[in-house]
Design an enzyme around this catalytic site. Structure first.
Site, PDB file in Angstrom:
ATOM      1  N   HIS A 109      -5.489  -6.005   4.088  1.00 13.52           N
ATOM      2  CA  HIS A 109      -4.460  -4.962   4.179  1.00 13.52           C
ATOM      3  C   HIS A 109      -3.799  -5.016   5.549  1.00 13.52           C
ATOM      4  CE1 HIS A 109      -5.726  -2.441   0.579  1.00 13.52           C
ATOM      5  NE2 HIS A 109      -6.651  -3.388   0.641  1.00 13.52           N
ATOM      6  N   CYS A 142       0.849  -1.185   0.000  1.00 13.81           N
ATOM      7  CA  CYS A 142       0.000   0.000   0.000  1.00 13.81           C
ATOM      8  C   CYS A 142       0.890   1.243   0.000  1.00 13.81           C
ATOM      9  CB  CYS A 142      -0.977   0.006   1.166  1.00 13.81           C
ATOM     10  SG  CYS A 142      -0.392   0.825   2.644  1.00 13.81           S
ATOM     11  N   GLU A 143       0.507   2.197  -0.819  1.00 19.21           N
ATOM     12  CA  GLU A 143       1.383   3.353  -0.988  1.00 19.21           C
ATOM     13  C   GLU A 143       1.291   4.314   0.197  1.00 19.21           C
ATOM     14  OE1 GLU A 143       0.130   5.013  -4.684  1.00 19.21           O
ATOM     15  OE2 GLU A 143      -1.361   6.323  -3.784  1.00 19.21           O
ATOM     16  N   HIS A 144       0.351   4.092   1.106  1.00 23.12           N
ATOM     17  CA  HIS A 144       0.238   4.984   2.261  1.00 23.12           C
ATOM     18  C   HIS A 144       1.135   4.570   3.415  1.00 23.12           C
ATOM     19  CE1 HIS A 144      -3.961   5.511   0.427  1.00 23.12           C
ATOM     20  NE2 HIS A 144      -3.179   6.481   0.019  1.00 23.12           N
ATOM     21  N   HIS A 145       1.355   3.248   3.560  1.00 24.31           N
ATOM     22  CA  HIS A 145       2.125   2.763   4.713  1.00 24.31           C
ATOM     23  C   HIS A 145       3.290   1.854   4.325  1.00 24.31           C
ATOM     24  CE1 HIS A 145      -2.060   3.538   6.090  1.00 24.31           C
ATOM     25  NE2 HIS A 145      -1.440   4.104   7.097  1.00 24.31           N
ATOM     26  N   GLN A 183      -5.637  -0.289  -3.735  1.00 21.26           N
ATOM     27  CA  GLN A 183      -6.369  -1.402  -4.335  1.00 21.26           C
ATOM     28  C   GLN A 183      -7.279  -0.946  -5.481  1.00 21.26           C
ATOM     29  OE1 GLN A 183      -8.232  -4.025  -1.460  1.00 21.26           O
ATOM     30  NE2 GLN A 183      -9.697  -4.792  -2.969  1.00 21.26           N
ATOM     31  N   CYS A 225      -2.015  -2.868   6.836  1.00 18.38           N
ATOM     32  CA  CYS A 225      -2.103  -1.576   7.536  1.00 18.38           C
ATOM     33  C   CYS A 225      -3.428  -1.444   8.292  1.00 18.38           C
ATOM     34  CB  CYS A 225      -1.881  -0.410   6.572  1.00 18.38           C
ATOM     35  SG  CYS A 225      -3.069  -0.295   5.238  1.00 18.38           S
TER      36      CYS A 225
END
Ligand code: ZN
Length: 215
Positions: free
Chosen positions: A168, A99-102, A140, A170
């Site tokens: 996920h 995931c590009e956030h975490h 996603q 995260c």
């Protein structure tokens, strides 16, 4: 302060972002990972961690190798003319992404269906397309759309449907800490969007048990 300066200097000496836009070498990544370990309060030189920067750097390169994959080349040469215009489904494709956030993994199953328009693609190429887009930093929703739109445009299909079910880390390890939550996304193009019957057939077929499963 002194530590921080030496970190900055080291990062500067190793050119992290290359002028040609290509990713950094594994050696450059290693330096950053060693710094990260120290910043987390670890001692990067203790025995158990000696090879960790190199391992993490290599793992990260593997998990983001999709950036280097040429989808055009992957699919060219694997398209075959055919007189078949019924639905083709490849389901339960395992995938792993970050995931590009975490920068934490999300993973699960991808189901792909399409209705050919005078040509089909080699069945093994569909999981390869899923890998090429999932081995990047992703969300996603975008992963789902990229797979669908790529197949739609390269195959010029009557329609494409993609459904992704994923967990996920995260969400599981931090944040809401929900361990059994599955996120489902879908992208329906062409007749999969315009004809409910086609969409329903696809959804019914991907929900059926796998070959060899007990009834
Ligand atoms: Zn996340």
């Amino acid at each position: 302060m002194g530590d921080r300066l030496s970190t900055a200097k080291r990062a500067g000496r190793h050119r992290v972002v290359r002028a040609d836009g290509r990713p950094a070498e594994v050696e450059d990544l290693q330096v950053l990972i060693a710094d990260l370990l120290a910043m987390l309060g670890e001692q990067p030189r203790r025995n158990g961690l000696l090879k960790t920067p190199e391992r993490v750097a290599k793992a990260l390169r593997f998990m983001t190798q999709g950036y280097q994959q040429d989808i055009e080349r992957l699919l060219n040469g694997a398209l075959f003319p055919i007189d078949y215009d019924e639905m083709v489904i490849v389901k339960d494709i395992d995938f792993f992404s970050l995931c590009e956030h975490h920068l934490l993994p999300f993973f699960g199953k991808c189901h792909v269906g399409y209705i050919p328009n005078k040509k089909v693609v080699g069945l093994s190429k569909i999981p390869r397309v899923v890998d090429a887009f999932s081995r990047r930093l992703q969300v996603q929703e975008r992963l789902t759309v990229q797979i669908a739109e790529t197949l739609q445009s390269k195959l010029n299909a009557h329609g494409v449907g993609v459904v992704i079910e994923a967990r996920h880390l995260c969400m599981m390890m931090r944040g809401v800490e929900k361990q059994n939550t599955i996120a489902v996304t879908s992208s329906m193009l062409g007749v999969f969007r315009s004809q409910q019957q086609t969409r329903d057939e696809f959804l019914k077929l991907i929900r059926r048990g796998s070959v060899g499963d007990p009834d």
